[in-house]
Design a protein around this motif. Structure first.
Motif, mmCIF file in Angstrom:
data_model
loop_
_atom_site.group_PDB
_atom_site.id
_atom_site.type_symbol
_atom_site.label_atom_id
_atom_site.label_comp_id
_atom_site.label_asym_id
_atom_site.label_seq_id
_atom_site.Cartn_x
_atom_site.Cartn_y
_atom_site.Cartn_z
ATOM 1 N N GLN A 107 1.077 11.490 3.294
ATOM 2 C CA GLN A 107 0.919 12.195 4.370
ATOM 3 C C GLN A 107 1.224 13.803 4.468
ATOM 4 O O GLN A 107 2.573 13.902 4.175
ATOM 5 C CB GLN A 107 1.450 11.653 5.548
ATOM 6 C CG GLN A 107 0.973 12.006 6.933
ATOM 7 C CD GLN A 107 1.800 11.384 8.279
ATOM 8 O OE1 GLN A 107 2.890 10.766 7.912
ATOM 9 N NE2 GLN A 107 1.024 11.374 9.430
ATOM 10 N N LEU B 15 -4.487 6.850 1.863
ATOM 11 C CA LEU B 15 -4.147 5.970 0.959
ATOM 12 C C LEU B 15 -4.238 6.375 -0.397
ATOM 13 O O LEU B 15 -5.310 7.007 -0.741
ATOM 14 C CB LEU B 15 -5.146 4.784 1.142
ATOM 15 C CG LEU B 15 -4.899 3.499 0.526
ATOM 16 C CD1 LEU B 15 -3.609 2.845 0.488
ATOM 17 C CD2 LEU B 15 -5.930 2.466 0.518
ATOM 18 N N TYR C 289 0.940 5.321 0.752
ATOM 19 C CA TYR C 289 0.370 6.495 1.510
ATOM 20 C C TYR C 289 1.064 7.917 1.183
ATOM 21 O O TYR C 289 2.158 7.564 0.972
ATOM 22 C CB TYR C 289 0.197 6.256 3.219
ATOM 23 C CG TYR C 289 -0.806 4.958 3.277
ATOM 24 C CD1 TYR C 289 -0.225 3.706 3.453
ATOM 25 C CD2 TYR C 289 -2.079 5.165 3.925
ATOM 26 C CE1 TYR C 289 -1.041 2.504 3.854
ATOM 27 C CE2 TYR C 289 -2.845 4.007 4.271
ATOM 28 C CZ TYR C 289 -2.388 2.798 4.023
ATOM 29 O OH TYR C 289 -3.154 1.691 4.534
ATOM 30 N N LEU D 250 -2.642 9.594 7.294
ATOM 31 C CA LEU D 250 -2.289 9.061 6.243
ATOM 32 C C LEU D 250 -3.298 8.826 5.296
ATOM 33 O O LEU D 250 -4.350 8.421 5.672
ATOM 34 C CB LEU D 250 -1.826 7.611 6.296
ATOM 35 C CG LEU D 250 -0.313 7.627 7.143
ATOM 36 C CD1 LEU D 250 -0.187 8.104 8.222
ATOM 37 C CD2 LEU D 250 0.377 6.126 6.927
ATOM 38 N N ILE E 204 4.627 7.073 2.425
ATOM 39 C CA ILE E 204 4.902 5.883 3.253
ATOM 40 C C ILE E 204 4.351 4.618 2.661
ATOM 41 O O ILE E 204 3.190 4.735 1.954
ATOM 42 C CB ILE E 204 4.268 6.028 4.599
ATOM 43 C CG1 ILE E 204 4.770 7.494 5.406
ATOM 44 C CG2 ILE E 204 4.611 4.982 5.304
ATOM 45 C CD1 ILE E 204 4.028 7.457 6.624
ATOM 46 N N PHE F 85 0.588 -1.086 0.230
ATOM 47 C CA PHE F 85 0.045 -0.020 -0.093
ATOM 48 C C PHE F 85 0.919 1.236 -0.090
ATOM 49 O O PHE F 85 1.870 1.168 0.447
ATOM 50 C CB PHE F 85 -1.083 0.011 1.182
ATOM 51 C CG PHE F 85 -1.759 -1.116 1.160
ATOM 52 C CD1 PHE F 85 -1.334 -2.292 2.077
ATOM 53 C CD2 PHE F 85 -2.960 -1.320 0.839
ATOM 54 C CE1 PHE F 85 -2.093 -3.479 2.342
ATOM 55 C CE2 PHE F 85 -3.813 -2.400 1.026
ATOM 56 C CZ PHE F 85 -3.140 -3.483 1.571
ATOM 57 N N GLY G 117 9.321 5.764 5.333
ATOM 58 C CA GLY G 117 8.598 7.078 4.634
ATOM 59 C C GLY G 117 9.822 7.647 3.862
ATOM 60 O O GLY G 117 11.019 7.578 4.262
ATOM 61 N N PHE H 206 5.140 13.716 2.356
ATOM 62 C CA PHE H 206 5.828 12.328 3.051
ATOM 63 C C PHE H 206 5.133 11.339 2.499
ATOM 64 O O PHE H 206 4.007 11.126 2.658
ATOM 65 C CB PHE H 206 5.603 12.714 4.398
ATOM 66 C CG PHE H 206 6.545 11.665 5.502
ATOM 67 C CD1 PHE H 206 5.925 10.701 6.171
ATOM 68 C CD2 PHE H 206 8.173 11.715 4.889
ATOM 69 C CE1 PHE H 206 6.744 9.833 6.897
ATOM 70 C CE2 PHE H 206 8.721 10.748 6.034
ATOM 71 C CZ PHE H 206 8.156 9.917 6.824
#
Lengths: 116, 112
Positions: A38, A46, A36, A44, A93, A34, A110, A91
């Motif tokens: 941010q 998706l 994400y 977070l 992740i 996955f 990250g 950011f």
């Protein structure tokens, strides 16, 4: 066990260039990963679900052509931000779940992307 | 569909005091619930998870959470706060082998 390595941890690029972020599961196989995004002081969000050997599933509002995801093996997924713009600075992740696991999700450390 | 609501974007406690971070969930079926902690510019670290076993879940660093189906809650607690607990905490829900949905997060501050 269940370690996810994300690289690079930070990157600065010029507007219009592309950046690739790698997410590797080091000690397990992950058919699903996955990605994400941010923003500062936010949760977070998706972006997409990466499936090994098939196309990624993108969340509503995420541009498929801008955020290219490739999951060519059971241990590696990549996110490429194409034609980056300053608003893509964020950011990012990744997360992976061991195949057949007990709902355990492991996160990478990250990547801080800054587009100038 | 699944969703998570974290009550209180900021929580401040004194060192040694009880920590209580609230999380309510919504799920179309039996949920799996998680608490993660995030330190600045880092990824997420799993504190604990509930996956239909014992309703009282013990995690790392002295944290625990109780799954209450009747209240659709999964609050995180720690009896005695430590300065090192200051961080951002996220509650998350999923159902089956599916994507994690995160709450907005709660920033925990611990003061001397």
């Amino acid at each position: 066990g269940a370690v996810v390595s994300q690289h690079p941890s930070w990157v600065i690029c010029k507007s219009g260039t592309s950046v690739k972020i790698e997410c590797r599961s080091l000690d397990f196989q992950a058919t699903t990963m996955f990605w994400y995004r941010q923003f500062p002081k936010q949760s977070l969000m998706l972006m997409a679900t990466s499936n090994e050997g098939s196309k990624a599933t993108y969340e509503q509002g995420v541009e498929k052509d801008k955020f290219l995801i490739n999951h060519a093996s059971l241990t590696l997924s990549t996110l490429t931000v194409t034609s980056a713009h300053p608003e893509d600075s964020s950011f990012y992740i990744c997360s992976a779940r061991p195949s057949g696991g007990d709902y355990g999700y492991t996160f990478g450390s990250g990547t801080r992307l800054t587009v100038v | 569909a699944q969703s998570v609501t974290q009550l209180g974007s900021h929580v401040s406690v004194s060192e040694g005091a009880l920590v209580l971070l609230r999380c309510n969930y919504s799920s179309s079926g039996p949920p799996s619930l998680f608490w993660y902690v995030q330190y600045p510019n880092q990824g997420l670290q799993l504190l604990l998870k509930y996956t239909s076993a014992a309703t009282l879940v013990k995690g790392i660093n002295g944290f625990e959470a109780e799954f209450k189906k009747s209240e659709t809650s999964f609050h995180l607690t720690k009896p005695s706060a430590h300065m090192s607990d200051a961080a951002e905490y996220f509650c998350a829900v999923t159902r089956g082998y599916n994507k994690l949905i995160f709450g907005a997060g709660t920033r925990l501050a611990v003061h001397p």
